[in-house]
Design an enzyme around this catalytic site. Structure first.
Site, PDB file in Angstrom:
ATOM      1  N   LYS A  78       0.853  -1.201   0.000  1.00 26.35           N
ATOM      2  CA  LYS A  78       0.000   0.000   0.000  1.00 26.35           C
ATOM      3  C   LYS A  78       0.880   1.239   0.000  1.00 26.35           C
ATOM      4  O   LYS A  78       1.911   1.276   0.688  1.00 26.35           O
ATOM      5  CB  LYS A  78      -0.905  -0.037   1.235  1.00 26.35           C
ATOM      6  CG  LYS A  78      -1.944   1.059   1.304  1.00 26.35           C
ATOM      7  CD  LYS A  78      -2.851   0.849   2.518  1.00 26.35           C
ATOM      8  CE  LYS A  78      -3.952   1.884   2.632  1.00 26.35           C
ATOM      9  NZ  LYS A  78      -4.844   1.641   3.793  1.00 26.35           N
ATOM     10  N   SER A 153      -9.748   1.515   2.812  1.00 20.04           N
ATOM     11  CA  SER A 153      -8.936   2.310   1.905  1.00 20.04           C
ATOM     12  C   SER A 153      -7.850   1.514   1.175  1.00 20.04           C
ATOM     13  O   SER A 153      -7.294   2.007   0.207  1.00 20.04           O
ATOM     14  CB  SER A 153      -8.266   3.439   2.677  1.00 20.04           C
ATOM     15  OG  SER A 153      -7.338   2.917   3.615  1.00 20.04           O
ATOM     16  N   SER A 177      -9.698  -0.870   6.886  1.00 21.16           N
ATOM     17  CA  SER A 177      -9.167  -0.704   5.533  1.00 21.16           C
ATOM     18  C   SER A 177      -8.547  -1.937   4.901  1.00 21.16           C
ATOM     19  O   SER A 177      -8.379  -1.978   3.686  1.00 21.16           O
ATOM     20  CB  SER A 177      -8.132   0.413   5.521  1.00 21.16           C
ATOM     21  OG  SER A 177      -8.805   1.619   5.386  1.00 21.16           O
TER      22      SER A 177
HETATM   23  N1  GLN Z   1     -13.054   3.935   6.513  1.00 16.82           N
HETATM   24  C1  GLN Z   1     -12.270   4.274   7.655  1.00 16.82           C
HETATM   25  C2  GLN Z   1     -11.806   5.704   7.576  1.00 16.82           C
HETATM   26  O1  GLN Z   1     -12.052   6.329   6.589  1.00 16.82           O
HETATM   27  C3  GLN Z   1     -11.130   3.337   7.807  1.00 16.82           C
HETATM   28  C4  GLN Z   1      -9.968   3.667   6.998  1.00 16.82           C
HETATM   29  C5  GLN Z   1      -8.757   2.843   7.329  1.00 16.82           C
HETATM   30  O2  GLN Z   1      -8.872   1.787   7.961  1.00 16.82           O
HETATM   31  N2  GLN Z   1      -7.597   3.346   6.974  1.00 16.82           N
HETATM   32  O3  GLN Z   1     -11.213   6.215   8.472  1.00 16.82           O
END
Ligand code: GLN
Length: 483
Positions: A78, A153, A177
């Site tokens: 990532k 994400s 994410s």
């Molecule tokens: N959807 C969550 C957020 O926007 C989780 C994102 C993540 O785990 N990086 O914060």
């Protein structure tokens, strides 16, 4: 050559000479070139280096020299995890050309085992989002239907593994994410216990809750890679000593006699009907294997979305203050600007979601509101943890769907932050409490979309969690990705 094998199969095929590393890496690059215009999982491809490294590993194998346990398997990372010499953009204009001077600990550990970093994969800007639509480089698409979101994400991680563009990927999970794209793309994703995997070199979004976690095609592969990336790190003082557990051993221990709690709050209101019925089928399968499943109520979960978005945004507002275009940034002259105008011009280059979080975070931390919002959120977090502690006195695992709904069309919810935040309802509990959670691909909906089931365990119970996940995986027989 079949690119759809697991990492474990790759290792045995390289060992017995059925495939060469160079051949596999070359075919993976071809595959990336073929499908990238449809799915857009990658931000940066490391193809030349990858091929050179593959040749070197093949030579070592031929000469019977010692080779690391990854044996040249292509792994994607990532793009918020630092890689020396290869861009780390966080899918943000702020870091469009940023090259970290060092490798994240997880990356050094992979390289030490002769993994090949095949490229850096897409995410929502600074990992804020659940769909991978908030990337400065454009959205990643779901290989099960490219008009649909892949989750996020770590969408690039989920898609690269699901679409045979890498064998394994490392993502980060702050609120789901890793598990969200795993669920939406029919792959496995693990959020480890907070502190099990070093965050050194992970660009911080909400550092008190996030962990680097692997995405892979099978539970065996997750165990394999967790053996490599876990453990104490002097560069991250939140890491814990896990006593060098071998996660790959006894994976087939089964769930007979294990107690599994079905989280009431995560299986009822607002959950898609097909997701509910898949969850019920998963529960029956586990019961069929001898597990005892009973409903468990964790009512503090109802405050989790509010608590999470307060705490995560607060930490984000502080962590992202460093992007002032002085130490990091892009080509933008400082001359002629008065200080405030300069700052607002520069900081105006964040995307809309990151901007929203930083504003929200600064607000909840501000004098006069701190007690009303931030402190309250921390209290809710503590309550969630204590209710989980109670639950784990009675059960070994908890179960719930990973995502409350099926993948939806790209663009459909992009202007509706609250609806997007609510998608995290089942995943953020593990982050707020630090416990491990895994998403296992379980079924395909009537509309052709993957459904993942989430299992959660108590702190540092990854070994047991992987055994349960393996048992669930073995009850499934899922089709290959249609792309
Ligand atoms: N959807 C969550 C957020 O926007 C989780 C994102 C993540 O785990 N990086 O914060």
């Amino acid at each position: 050559m079949n690119l759809g094998i697991s990492a474990t199969e790759f290792v045995s095929q390289v060992r017995d000479g059925t495939i060469s590393v160079e051949e596999f890496v070359a075919k993976t690059i071809e595959r990336i070139q073929k499908v990238e215009n449809k799915v857009h999982a990658y931000i940066t491809l490391n193809d030349k280096n990858a091929l050179e490294k593959a040749k070197i590993i093949d030579k070592k194998i031929c000469a019977k020299e010692k080779v690391g346990s990854c044996l040249g398997m292509p792994i994607s990372i990532k793009d918020n995890i630092c890689t020396a010499g290869l861009k780390t953009t966080c899918a943000s204009k702020m870091l469009e050309n940023f090259i970290a001077p060092y490798d994240a600990t997880v990356v050094s550990k992979l390289k030490a085992q002769d993994a090949i970093i095949i490229g850096k994969v897409n995410l929502d800007e600074f990992a804020m989002g659940s769909t991978t639509e908030f990337s400065y480089f454009g959205p990643t698409k779901n290989p099960w239907n490219i008009e649909y979101v892949p989750g996020g994400s770590s969408g690039g991680s989920g898609v690269s593994v699901s679409a045979f563009e890498s064998l394994i990927s490392l993502g980060s999970d702050t609120g789901g994410s890793v598990r969200s794209p795993a669920s939406f793309c029919s792959v496995v994703g693990l959020k480890p216990t907070y502190g099990l995997v070093s965050r050194h070199g992970l660009v911080s979004y909400a550092n008190s809750i996030e962990q680097i976690g692997p995405v892979a095609r099978t539970v065996e592969d997750i165990a394999f890679i967790l053996n490599i990336i876990s453990g104490q790190d002097v560069r991250d003082n939140t890491t814990i000593d896990n006593g060098s557990v071998d996660y790959t051993r006894d994976l087939d221990a089964g769930v007979s006699g294990r107690k599994i709690g079905i989280i009431t709050q995560m299986t009822s209101d607002g959950i898609d009907k097909e997701v509910v019925s898949a969850t019920n089928r998963a529960i029956s399968k586990l019961q069929g294997l001898g597990a005892e499943c009973t409903p468990v109520s964790i009512d503090a979960v109802e405050h989790s979305v509010a608590a999470y978005y307060t705490i995560a945004s607060a930490e984000a507002s502080s962590n992202l203050a460093r992007y002032d275009n002085l130490r990091y940034g892009f080509d933008f002259g400082i001359e002629g600007y008065e200080f405030k105008a300069y700052v607002s011009k520069v900081r105006g280059n964040f995307g809309p979601e990151v901007t929203r979080r930083m504003l929200l975070g600064a607000f909840v931390l501000s004098a006069g509101y701190y007690g009303k919002y931030y402190l309250k959120a921390q209290k809710a977090r503590a309550k969630i943890k204590s209710q989980l502690d109670e639950a784990f006195k009675k059960v070994d695992f908890l179960i719930a769907p990973t995502m409350p709904i099926l993948p939806f069309k790209i663009g459909e919810k992009i202007d509706d932050p609250l609806t997007l935040y609510l998608l995290d309802i089942n995943t953020i509990t593990a982050n707020l409490s630090g416990i491990p959670a895994i998403s296992v691909p379980f079924d395909i909906s009537s509309s052709g979309f993957p459904i993942g089931i989430q299992l959660l365990a108590n702190t540092l119970q990854e070994k047991e969690l992987l055994q349960a996940a393996y048992a669930l995986q073995e009850t499934t027989n899922l089709p290959e990705v249609p792309i």
